[in-house]
Motif scaffolding. Structure first.
Motif, PDB file in Angstrom:
ATOM      1  N   PHE A  89       0.832  -1.255  -0.096  1.00 24.78           N
ATOM      2  CA  PHE A  89       0.017  -0.052  -0.065  1.00 24.78           C
ATOM      3  C   PHE A  89       0.878   1.242  -0.070  1.00 24.78           C
ATOM      4  O   PHE A  89       1.754   1.292   0.496  1.00 24.78           O
ATOM      5  CB  PHE A  89      -1.020  -0.109   1.184  1.00 24.78           C
ATOM      6  CG  PHE A  89      -1.859  -1.321   1.357  1.00 24.78           C
ATOM      7  CD1 PHE A  89      -3.029  -1.096   0.681  1.00 24.78           C
ATOM      8  CD2 PHE A  89      -1.229  -2.376   2.062  1.00 24.78           C
ATOM      9  CE1 PHE A  89      -3.909  -2.118   0.931  1.00 24.78           C
ATOM     10  CE2 PHE A  89      -2.316  -3.351   1.871  1.00 24.78           C
ATOM     11  CZ  PHE A  89      -3.477  -3.441   1.359  1.00 24.78           C
ATOM     12  N   ARG A  90       0.468   2.260  -0.765  1.00 19.99           N
ATOM     13  CA  ARG A  90       1.256   3.434  -0.878  1.00 19.99           C
ATOM     14  C   ARG A  90       0.280   4.648  -0.513  1.00 19.99           C
ATOM     15  O   ARG A  90      -0.646   4.496  -1.145  1.00 19.99           O
ATOM     16  CB  ARG A  90       1.926   3.676  -2.380  1.00 19.99           C
ATOM     17  CG  ARG A  90       2.636   4.762  -2.513  1.00 19.99           C
ATOM     18  CD  ARG A  90       3.515   4.772  -3.418  1.00 19.99           C
ATOM     19  NE  ARG A  90       4.521   5.813  -3.551  1.00 19.99           N
ATOM     20  CZ  ARG A  90       5.840   5.820  -3.329  1.00 19.99           C
ATOM     21  NH1 ARG A  90       6.338   4.560  -3.203  1.00 19.99           N
ATOM     22  NH2 ARG A  90       6.782   6.939  -3.464  1.00 19.99           N
ATOM     23  N   LEU A  91       0.698   5.603   0.295  1.00 20.28           N
ATOM     24  CA  LEU A  91      -0.114   6.492   0.602  1.00 20.28           C
ATOM     25  C   LEU A  91      -0.334   7.723  -0.572  1.00 20.28           C
ATOM     26  O   LEU A  91       0.697   8.124  -1.249  1.00 20.28           O
ATOM     27  CB  LEU A  91       0.590   7.326   1.942  1.00 20.28           C
ATOM     28  CG  LEU A  91      -0.272   8.340   2.492  1.00 20.28           C
ATOM     29  CD1 LEU A  91      -1.582   7.528   3.239  1.00 20.28           C
ATOM     30  CD2 LEU A  91       0.363   9.032   3.857  1.00 20.28           C
ATOM     31  N   MET A  92      -1.529   7.764  -0.859  1.00 18.25           N
ATOM     32  CA  MET A  92      -1.896   9.074  -1.852  1.00 18.25           C
ATOM     33  C   MET A  92      -2.907   9.929  -1.244  1.00 18.25           C
ATOM     34  O   MET A  92      -4.009   9.514  -0.686  1.00 18.25           O
ATOM     35  CB  MET A  92      -2.667   8.029  -3.086  1.00 18.25           C
ATOM     36  CG  MET A  92      -1.845   7.300  -3.848  1.00 18.25           C
ATOM     37  SD  MET A  92      -0.259   8.161  -4.527  1.00 18.25           S
ATOM     38  CE  MET A  92       0.281   6.998  -5.550  1.00 18.25           C
ATOM     39  N   ALA A  93      -2.443  10.967  -1.010  1.00 11.72           N
ATOM     40  CA  ALA A  93      -3.332  12.261  -0.205  1.00 11.72           C
ATOM     41  C   ALA A  93      -3.357  11.474   1.122  1.00 11.72           C
ATOM     42  O   ALA A  93      -2.371  11.365   1.838  1.00 11.72           O
ATOM     43  CB  ALA A  93      -4.620  12.362  -0.979  1.00 11.72           C
ATOM     44  N   ASP A  94      -4.381  11.227   1.492  1.00 17.75           N
ATOM     45  CA  ASP A  94      -4.706  10.708   3.090  1.00 17.75           C
ATOM     46  C   ASP A  94      -5.204   9.296   3.173  1.00 17.75           C
ATOM     47  O   ASP A  94      -5.632   8.722   4.173  1.00 17.75           O
ATOM     48  CB  ASP A  94      -5.596  11.706   3.988  1.00 17.75           C
ATOM     49  CG  ASP A  94      -7.036  11.747   3.221  1.00 17.75           C
ATOM     50  OD1 ASP A  94      -7.177  11.046   1.928  1.00 17.75           O
ATOM     51  OD2 ASP A  94      -8.106  12.168   3.786  1.00 17.75           O
ATOM     52  N   ARG A  95      -5.181   8.554   2.038  1.00 19.55           N
ATOM     53  CA  ARG A  95      -5.715   7.050   1.748  1.00 19.55           C
ATOM     54  C   ARG A  95      -4.534   6.212   1.204  1.00 19.55           C
ATOM     55  O   ARG A  95      -3.865   6.755   0.313  1.00 19.55           O
ATOM     56  CB  ARG A  95      -6.976   7.185   1.219  1.00 19.55           C
ATOM     57  CG  ARG A  95      -7.817   7.896   1.920  1.00 19.55           C
ATOM     58  CD  ARG A  95      -9.345   7.447   1.083  1.00 19.55           C
ATOM     59  NE  ARG A  95      -9.667   6.051   1.567  1.00 19.55           N
ATOM     60  CZ  ARG A  95     -10.468   5.488   2.360  1.00 19.55           C
ATOM     61  NH1 ARG A  95     -10.979   6.368   3.392  1.00 19.55           N
ATOM     62  NH2 ARG A  95     -10.458   4.206   2.793  1.00 19.55           N
ATOM     63  N   TYR A  96      -4.459   5.056   1.578  1.00 19.66           N
ATOM     64  CA  TYR A  96      -3.722   4.052   0.833  1.00 19.66           C
ATOM     65  C   TYR A  96      -4.353   3.736  -0.412  1.00 19.66           C
ATOM     66  O   TYR A  96      -5.297   3.392  -0.809  1.00 19.66           O
ATOM     67  CB  TYR A  96      -3.319   2.844   1.564  1.00 19.66           C
ATOM     68  CG  TYR A  96      -2.326   3.139   2.679  1.00 19.66           C
ATOM     69  CD1 TYR A  96      -0.980   3.489   2.393  1.00 19.66           C
ATOM     70  CD2 TYR A  96      -2.510   2.694   4.117  1.00 19.66           C
ATOM     71  CE1 TYR A  96      -0.008   3.935   3.590  1.00 19.66           C
ATOM     72  CE2 TYR A  96      -1.688   2.663   5.009  1.00 19.66           C
ATOM     73  CZ  TYR A  96      -0.348   3.453   4.849  1.00 19.66           C
ATOM     74  OH  TYR A  96       0.638   3.631   5.802  1.00 19.66           O
ATOM     75  N   GLU A  97      -3.288   3.729  -1.435  1.00 18.13           N
ATOM     76  CA  GLU A  97      -3.464   2.805  -2.786  1.00 18.13           C
ATOM     77  C   GLU A  97      -3.050   1.645  -2.531  1.00 18.13           C
ATOM     78  O   GLU A  97      -2.002   1.377  -2.360  1.00 18.13           O
ATOM     79  CB  GLU A  97      -3.044   3.777  -3.897  1.00 18.13           C
ATOM     80  CG  GLU A  97      -3.133   3.082  -5.252  1.00 18.13           C
ATOM     81  CD  GLU A  97      -2.244   3.640  -6.385  1.00 18.13           C
ATOM     82  OE1 GLU A  97      -2.371   3.067  -7.537  1.00 18.13           O
ATOM     83  OE2 GLU A  97      -1.316   4.396  -6.159  1.00 18.13           O
TER      84      GLU A  97
END
Length: 184
Positions: free
Chosen positions: A141-149
């Motif tokens: 999982f990679r953080l994008m804005a405030d959620r994980y992708e």
């Protein structure tokens, strides 16, 4: 418990102690296979990291320092070398670029759901969730804005983005038998 109460709790190396929204959580000692996987993951990661970063096993991570604090004890974290040199007693998310959890029978739901949300809210850039069931797999999982992708579930020998580069992880080697070509 407050964060000050948590700091005063004697730590027991035989069990994992965490604080979840002010409540003390005690988890059983990890299995030998689990511990082997954590050590081998660190050994694979360490030489691939920039010199300003390093790996730590079971280091305290303050996810939320508020009035009902949360302190997690991830299986592995990648933190700044400066923090390691300073021997930080507990880490804050801004000094951590990766948290990895290896799922155990008693932690699956917490690792997949609760910690996923907590680490994202805290701003931890990367979260790896490793499942030791055959075939061993890693969900990144990679953080994008405030959620994980969710970067997907992978098996075998894999390449993952980390610190503006890529690292290679050989998942079967985390628990498999060593071969004649390996040191030791």
């Amino acid at each position: 418990m407050t964060l000050e109460d948590w700091i005063a709790v004697p730590k027991d190396d035989g069990h994992g102690l965490e604080l979840a929204e002010g409540v003390l959580i005690v988890t059983p000692q990890p299995s030998q296979r689990h511990e082997q996987a954590v050590l081998r993951l660190a050994a694979q990661l360490e030489p691939q990291l920039p010199i300003t970063w390093g790996t730590l096993r079971r280091a305290e991570l303050v996810v939320d320092s508020g009035p009902v604090p949360t302190v997690r004890l991830p299986d592995l974290l990648v933190g700044t070398e400066a923090g390691i040199e300073d021997n930080l007693p507990r880490w804050s998310p801004e000094h951590v670029c990766l948290v990895a959890e290896i799922m155990s029978e008693g932690t699956r739901r917490t690792d997949r759901v609760t910690k996923l949300d907590e680490y994202a809210e805290a701003g931890v850039e990367n979260y790896w969730l490793i499942d030791m069931d055959d075939p061993m797999s890693l969900r990144a999982f990679r953080l994008m804005a405030d959620r994980y992708e969710n970067l997907g579930r992978q098996t075998g020998r894999i390449a993952l983005p980390l610190l503006n580069s890529s690292v290679t992880i050989d998942l079967p080697a985390l628990t498999g038998r060593r071969t004649a070509g390996q040191a030791g």
